[in-house]
Write a protein that holds these residues in place. Structure first.
Motif, mmCIF file in Angstrom:
data_model
loop_
_atom_site.group_PDB
_atom_site.id
_atom_site.type_symbol
_atom_site.label_atom_id
_atom_site.label_comp_id
_atom_site.label_asym_id
_atom_site.label_seq_id
_atom_site.Cartn_x
_atom_site.Cartn_y
_atom_site.Cartn_z
ATOM 1 N N HIS A 97 -7.708 0.116 -14.586
ATOM 2 C CA HIS A 97 -7.923 -1.135 -15.357
ATOM 3 C C HIS A 97 -8.463 -0.955 -16.750
ATOM 4 O O HIS A 97 -9.316 -0.301 -17.096
ATOM 5 N N GLY A 103 5.969 2.220 -8.481
ATOM 6 C CA GLY A 103 6.205 2.777 -7.261
ATOM 7 C C GLY A 103 7.323 2.431 -6.631
ATOM 8 O O GLY A 103 7.921 1.472 -6.793
ATOM 9 N N ALA A 158 -9.223 -4.450 -6.945
ATOM 10 C CA ALA A 158 -8.212 -3.710 -7.604
ATOM 11 C C ALA A 158 -6.824 -3.847 -6.971
ATOM 12 O O ALA A 158 -6.733 -5.008 -6.065
ATOM 13 N N HIS A 159 -5.897 -3.218 -7.330
ATOM 14 C CA HIS A 159 -4.591 -3.356 -6.659
ATOM 15 C C HIS A 159 -4.264 -4.797 -6.773
ATOM 16 O O HIS A 159 -4.393 -5.643 -7.696
ATOM 17 N N ASP A 177 -1.857 -4.481 -11.591
ATOM 18 C CA ASP A 177 -1.813 -4.315 -12.975
ATOM 19 C C ASP A 177 -1.431 -5.780 -13.535
ATOM 20 O O ASP A 177 -0.599 -6.046 -14.649
ATOM 21 N N GLU A 178 -2.059 -6.962 -12.910
ATOM 22 C CA GLU A 178 -2.103 -8.189 -13.549
ATOM 23 C C GLU A 178 -2.597 -8.381 -14.890
ATOM 24 O O GLU A 178 -2.629 -9.554 -15.568
ATOM 25 N N GLY A 185 -4.191 7.593 0.450
ATOM 26 C CA GLY A 185 -3.879 7.777 1.937
ATOM 27 C C GLY A 185 -4.485 8.637 2.779
ATOM 28 O O GLY A 185 -5.311 8.218 3.658
ATOM 29 N N SER A 227 2.578 0.044 0.554
ATOM 30 C CA SER A 227 1.226 -0.466 0.652
ATOM 31 C C SER A 227 0.586 0.434 -0.168
ATOM 32 O O SER A 227 0.869 1.679 -0.291
ATOM 33 N N THR A 228 -0.884 0.198 -0.378
ATOM 34 C CA THR A 228 -1.945 1.078 -0.792
ATOM 35 C C THR A 228 -2.776 1.154 0.539
ATOM 36 O O THR A 228 -2.490 0.127 1.579
ATOM 37 N N LYS A 268 -6.409 -7.538 -14.517
ATOM 38 C CA LYS A 268 -7.806 -7.696 -14.124
ATOM 39 C C LYS A 268 -8.823 -7.175 -14.772
ATOM 40 O O LYS A 268 -9.767 -7.754 -15.149
ATOM 41 N N ALA A 299 -6.760 2.557 -8.844
ATOM 42 C CA ALA A 299 -6.628 1.520 -9.622
ATOM 43 C C ALA A 299 -6.750 2.195 -11.168
ATOM 44 O O ALA A 299 -7.109 3.235 -11.427
ATOM 45 N N THR A 347 3.421 6.956 -4.423
ATOM 46 C CA THR A 347 2.116 6.828 -4.575
ATOM 47 C C THR A 347 1.548 7.119 -6.003
ATOM 48 O O THR A 347 2.167 7.812 -6.515
ATOM 49 N N THR A 348 0.160 6.924 -6.188
ATOM 50 C CA THR A 348 -0.145 7.457 -7.354
ATOM 51 C C THR A 348 -0.511 8.939 -7.531
ATOM 52 O O THR A 348 -0.952 9.482 -8.368
ATOM 53 N N GLY A 349 -0.655 9.626 -6.173
ATOM 54 C CA GLY A 349 -1.115 10.782 -6.061
ATOM 55 C C GLY A 349 -2.407 11.284 -6.321
ATOM 56 O O GLY A 349 -2.912 12.383 -6.359
HETATM 57 P P1 IMO Z 1 -4.455 -1.791 -10.191
HETATM 58 O O1 IMO Z 1 -6.066 -2.074 -9.856
HETATM 59 C C1 IMO Z 1 -0.332 -0.973 -9.152
HETATM 60 C C2 IMO Z 1 0.580 1.116 -5.716
HETATM 61 C C3 IMO Z 1 1.200 2.727 -6.086
HETATM 62 C C4 IMO Z 1 2.026 2.887 -4.837
HETATM 63 C C5 IMO Z 1 1.190 2.141 -3.695
HETATM 64 C C6 IMO Z 1 0.456 3.301 -2.865
HETATM 65 O O2 IMO Z 1 -4.487 -0.968 -11.432
HETATM 66 O O3 IMO Z 1 -3.690 -2.974 -10.291
HETATM 67 P P2 IMO Z 1 -1.500 4.851 -3.540
HETATM 68 O O4 IMO Z 1 -2.015 5.770 -4.501
HETATM 69 O O5 IMO Z 1 -2.533 3.795 -3.449
HETATM 70 O O6 IMO Z 1 -1.602 5.454 -2.201
HETATM 71 O O7 IMO Z 1 -0.079 4.422 -3.784
HETATM 72 O O8 IMO Z 1 0.403 1.325 -4.299
HETATM 73 N N1 IMO Z 1 -0.814 1.106 -6.259
HETATM 74 C C7 IMO Z 1 -0.909 0.197 -7.485
HETATM 75 N N2 IMO Z 1 0.144 -0.177 -8.187
HETATM 76 N N3 IMO Z 1 -1.626 -1.089 -9.577
HETATM 77 C C8 IMO Z 1 -2.362 -0.591 -8.709
HETATM 78 O O9 IMO Z 1 -3.795 -0.743 -9.120
HETATM 79 C C9 IMO Z 1 -2.273 0.279 -7.752
HETATM 80 N N4 IMO Z 1 -2.822 0.945 -6.524
HETATM 81 C C10 IMO Z 1 -1.817 1.399 -5.972
HETATM 82 O O10 IMO Z 1 1.856 2.571 -7.315
HETATM 83 O O11 IMO Z 1 3.386 2.031 -5.039
#
Ligand code: IMO
Ligand code: GDP
Ligand code: MG
Length: 422
Positions: free
Chosen positions: A40, A272, A221-222, A12-13, A133, A236-237, A15, A38, A127-129
């Motif tokens: 964006h 998260g 992403a992420h 969430d920077e 994973g 982690s993701t 991107k 993700a 997680t984002t649900g």
């Molecule tokens: P963008 O691309 C922020 C975080 C989730 C959780 C962890 C695992 O928008 O920057 P997951 O659903 O991936 O199994 O969740 O990762 N997470 C993110 N946090 N921005 C994201 O993507 C994220 N993608 C995963 O919040 O802590």
């Protein structure tokens, strides 16, 4: 020319905004890892587009969007984004390309994601649900189903039925409703019709683009702090977020990369669970969260807030070979009297690097801050570095000097034209 945009923090920077901006000159804009976890955001002419799967550069007339093999695809999410663009009059055939190698998210992945989270109780990961994973676990245990399987419907039916029957047994142990095979197959049959015109061999498409010297923009992403190998696992993701994912997730050889852009938010956020060494709470966090609109694009959850953590960003830049920095959301810090920046971690009075920390160390360490004076003026309309308040210039120069990487762009607002080139 191939450039990559990556997030150097916890996601969430900003991107999406940068990818949209840079895609003006791109022939192809490519998602290469992750999935619909993700979120964006792109804002064009006051309209907000929250992309989860479709590359954020798709709104630029000349850029073609590619969802390459490393992305795991939730067809429902993808098709809702296709529909959102079609409502704007965009024709996606010949504009969006999806790899047949992409693994699919199936409803049992989402059910399992939530089941594991619920079972963890107070220790849930947050997680984002979105089923990320469990879908990636199926991919590496040879139980995944790809878009390729959808090309031959009978084959898909066999694989889908086999996997769903197994997953239903697992869901039963969690006391969760089984997936109805027939209903889901009917749904997939409809989704398949919509998506097949966009499905192609994206590897070959991108190899041809390389040969023809096209401009390719890789949309990370992420964020690096969520990388499956280099984060404090399991916070982690599921995928590799670092630069190697460009090769594994799209087939682009790393020797072809010309530029690695690191997008860094002027402060920190995390959504998260998991450690966040520079986290702030209370009124200050609320001010930054509200001003920065720090609510998840995917889940709507309130994001946790912290000061800029340069120890962590330094690691991300080193790990990914970041050549240029983009600082986003600097406008959000206007009005703060003092701004803190973490320049070192200390554990038991000893210096410790981000890379040698697991979640235990990250939770216990003391961040060492440099305190810099803030600025009052609203800077969202500023378009020249020299017009920024002196203290804001100094903040940016401090980041640049500390990281030893040039800051090439400063984002001063969410809209496409709100930026300064430095
Ligand atoms: P963008 O691309 C922020 C975080 C989730 C959780 C962890 C695992 O928008 O920057 P997951 O659903 O991936 O199994 O969740 O990762 N997470 C993110 N946090 N921005 C994201 O993507 C994220 N993608 C995963 O919040 O802590
Ligand atoms: P991404 O996941 O990295 O693409 O970031 P998100 O879209 O999830 O979150 C970034 C949020 O900040 C979105 O709401 C953007 O519209 C917004 N945004 C992006 N850049 C800026 C900026 O420079 N200033 C402000 N105030 N908002 C920004
Ligand atoms: Mg996001």
């Amino acid at each position: 020319m191939v450039s990559v945009i990556i997030g150097t923090q916890w996601g969430d920077e900003g991107k999406g905004k940068i990818v949209d901006l840079f895609s003006k000159d791109a022939d192809f804009v490519v998602r290469f890892h992750g999935g619909s976890n993700a979120g964006h955001t792109v804002i064009v002419n006051g309209k907000k587009y929250p992309f989860h799967l479709i590359p954020s550069g798709i709104l630029q007339p000349n850029a073609k969007g590619v969802i390459a093999n490393g992305v795991i695809v939730d067809l429902e999410v993808l098709i809702s984004e296709i529909k959102m663009l079609e409502e704007d009059g965009m024709e996606l055939k010949g504009k969006l390309f999806v790899s047949d190698r992409c693994h699919l998210i199936i409803p049992y992945h989402k059910a399992l994601d939530l089941a594991y989270e619920n079972a963890r109780g107070k220790d849930k990961l947050g997680t984002t649900g979105r089923g990320i994973g469990p879908a990636l676990a199926d991919k590496v245990s040879y139980n995944g189903i790809r878009i390729y399987e959808l090309l031959d419907w009978e084959n898909f039916v066999d694989k889908f039925t086999f996997q769903t029957n197994i997953k239903n047994k697992i869901l039963k142990t969690f006391n969760i409703e089984p997936i109805n095979v027939k209903r889901e197959l009917d749904r997939f049959l409809k989704l398949r019709k919509i998506i097949l015109p966009c499905v192609t061999d994206t590897y070959q498409l991108l190899q041809n683009a390389l040969k023809d010297k096209k401009n390719i923009l890789m949309e990370g992403a992420h964020g690096v702090m969520l990388d499956i190998d280099f984060s404090p696992y399991p916070f982690s993701t599921g995928s590799n977020v670092i630069i190697g994912a460009v090769n594994t997730g799209a087939g682009i050889p790393l020797k072809n990369l010309d530029q690695v852009w690191g997008v860094t938010k002027a402060y920190t956020s995390r959504v998260g669970g998991g450690p966040l060494p520079t986290e702030v709470h209370g009124a200050l966090a609320d001010i930054i969260r509200e001003k920065g609109g720090e609510y998840g694009t995917t889940t709507g959850r309130a994001r946790r807030i912290g000061w800029l953590d340069l120890e962590a960003v330094k690691f991300a830049c080193q790990l990914c070979g970041v050549t240029d920095l983009i600082i986003t959301k600097i406008d959000v810090l206007s009005g703060l009297e003092k701004i803190k920046v973490c320049i070192e971690y200390k554990l038991n009075s000893k210096s410790i690097s981000y890379s040698s920390c697991g979640y235990n160390e990250l939770s216990k360490l003391t961040p060492i801050y440099k305190e810099l004076p803030g600025w009052k003026d609203d800077i969202s309309k500023v378009r020249k570095f020299s017009d920024l308040p002196k203290n804001c210039q100094n903040y940016l120069k401090f980041i640049e000097k500390f990281l030893g990487t040039p800051v090439k762009l400063i984002s001063t607002g969410p809209a496409r034209d709100e930026y300064i080139k430095s």
